[in-house]
Design a protein around this motif. Structure first.
Motif, PDB file in Angstrom:
ATOM      1  N   THR A  46       0.775  -1.273   0.131  1.00  0.00           N
ATOM      2  CA  THR A  46       0.132   0.154  -0.173  1.00  0.00           C
ATOM      3  C   THR A  46       0.938   1.088  -0.003  1.00  0.00           C
ATOM      4  O   THR A  46       2.151   1.195   0.479  1.00  0.00           O
ATOM      5  CB  THR A  46      -0.974   0.110   1.334  1.00  0.00           C
ATOM      6  N   ARG A  47       0.314   2.182  -0.417  1.00  0.00           N
ATOM      7  CA  ARG A  47       0.870   3.675  -0.327  1.00  0.00           C
ATOM      8  C   ARG A  47      -0.449   4.284  -0.922  1.00  0.00           C
ATOM      9  O   ARG A  47      -1.021   4.073  -1.324  1.00  0.00           O
ATOM     10  CB  ARG A  47       2.135   3.843  -1.440  1.00  0.00           C
ATOM     11  N   SER A  48       0.003   5.740  -0.892  1.00  0.00           N
ATOM     12  CA  SER A  48      -1.199   6.618  -1.261  1.00  0.00           C
ATOM     13  C   SER A  48      -1.727   6.344  -2.737  1.00  0.00           C
ATOM     14  O   SER A  48      -0.510   6.610  -3.584  1.00  0.00           O
ATOM     15  CB  SER A  48      -0.822   8.208  -1.076  1.00  0.00           C
ATOM     16  N   GLY A  49      -2.777   6.075  -2.823  1.00  0.00           N
ATOM     17  CA  GLY A  49      -3.127   5.799  -4.551  1.00  0.00           C
ATOM     18  C   GLY A  49      -3.177   4.420  -4.873  1.00  0.00           C
ATOM     19  O   GLY A  49      -3.586   4.109  -5.974  1.00  0.00           O
ATOM     20  N   VAL A  50      -2.381   3.648  -3.970  1.00  0.00           N
ATOM     21  CA  VAL A  50      -2.345   2.341  -4.348  1.00  0.00           C
ATOM     22  C   VAL A  50      -2.778   1.103  -3.228  1.00  0.00           C
ATOM     23  O   VAL A  50      -2.295   1.576  -2.014  1.00  0.00           O
ATOM     24  CB  VAL A  50      -1.123   1.870  -4.869  1.00  0.00           C
ATOM     25  N   ASP A  51      -3.405   0.328  -3.504  1.00  0.00           N
ATOM     26  CA  ASP A  51      -3.611  -0.693  -2.598  1.00  0.00           C
ATOM     27  C   ASP A  51      -3.789  -2.260  -3.340  1.00  0.00           C
ATOM     28  O   ASP A  51      -4.700  -2.246  -4.149  1.00  0.00           O
ATOM     29  CB  ASP A  51      -4.943  -0.400  -1.573  1.00  0.00           C
ATOM     30  N   GLY A  52      -2.842  -2.998  -2.966  1.00  0.00           N
ATOM     31  CA  GLY A  52      -2.882  -4.390  -3.531  1.00  0.00           C
ATOM     32  C   GLY A  52      -2.075  -5.323  -2.954  1.00  0.00           C
ATOM     33  O   GLY A  52      -1.895  -5.458  -1.641  1.00  0.00           O
ATOM     34  N   HIS A  53      -2.301  -6.611  -3.656  1.00  0.00           N
ATOM     35  CA  HIS A  53      -1.443  -7.834  -2.971  1.00  0.00           C
ATOM     36  C   HIS A  53      -1.064  -8.661  -4.078  1.00  0.00           C
ATOM     37  O   HIS A  53      -1.497  -8.676  -5.223  1.00  0.00           O
ATOM     38  CB  HIS A  53      -2.365  -8.370  -2.009  1.00  0.00           C
ATOM     39  N   GLN A  66      -5.721  -1.810  -6.393  1.00  0.00           N
ATOM     40  CA  GLN A  66      -6.762  -0.906  -6.712  1.00  0.00           C
ATOM     41  C   GLN A  66      -5.791   0.408  -7.039  1.00  0.00           C
ATOM     42  O   GLN A  66      -5.075   1.073  -6.152  1.00  0.00           O
ATOM     43  CB  GLN A  66      -7.499  -0.826  -5.396  1.00  0.00           C
ATOM     44  N   LEU A  67      -6.111   1.179  -7.960  1.00  0.00           N
ATOM     45  CA  LEU A  67      -5.470   2.424  -8.025  1.00  0.00           C
ATOM     46  C   LEU A  67      -6.418   3.512  -7.779  1.00  0.00           C
ATOM     47  O   LEU A  67      -7.472   3.523  -8.476  1.00  0.00           O
ATOM     48  CB  LEU A  67      -4.819   2.333  -9.624  1.00  0.00           C
ATOM     49  N   GLY A  68      -5.866   4.536  -7.240  1.00  0.00           N
ATOM     50  CA  GLY A  68      -6.421   5.673  -6.691  1.00  0.00           C
ATOM     51  C   GLY A  68      -6.891   6.527  -8.235  1.00  0.00           C
ATOM     52  O   GLY A  68      -6.380   6.147  -9.252  1.00  0.00           O
ATOM     53  N   PHE A  69      -7.561   7.815  -8.126  1.00  0.00           N
ATOM     54  CA  PHE A  69      -7.866   8.405  -9.216  1.00  0.00           C
ATOM     55  C   PHE A  69      -6.594   9.081  -9.863  1.00  0.00           C
ATOM     56  O   PHE A  69      -6.852   8.777 -11.129  1.00  0.00           O
ATOM     57  CB  PHE A  69      -8.713   9.853  -8.589  1.00  0.00           C
TER      58      PHE A  69
END
Length: 91
Positions: A46-53, A66-69
């Motif tokens: 994770t980091r700002s704008g990205v969450d994954g595995h 999952q990519l942020g805007f």
């Protein structure tokens, strides 16, 4: 928001696959400020704008993110780079 979903085959042992995934995660941590943690055979990042595995299975890796805007506009480039690194590391 955009979603990346990649299944990539591999022929490494579980230990070697885990080591290779950890090496990639370490580079992402250093380069982009990603934070990662293992839960069983799944590396969450994770980091700002990205969450994954990245889930490890015998003969396959499953990468989801999952990519942020803001990063959604670069989905194609990000996905291409992920596929390149997977091919490089896992054949």
């Amino acid at each position: 928001m955009s979603r990346i979903d990649i299944h990539h085959p591999h022929s490494l042992t579980a230990a070697k696959a885990r080591t290779a995934v950890q090496e990639v995660a370490d580079k992402l941590d250093a380069r982009f400020g990603m934070q990662s943690r293992w839960e069983g055979d799944t590396l969450h990042f994770t980091r700002s704008g990205v969450d994954g595995h990245i889930a490890l299975a015998p003969n396959e890796l499953h990468v989801t993110a999952q990519l942020g805007f803001l990063l959604s506009a670069m989905k194609g480039s990000i996905e291409q780079e992920i596929r390149r690194v997977l091919s490089e590391r896992f054949g």
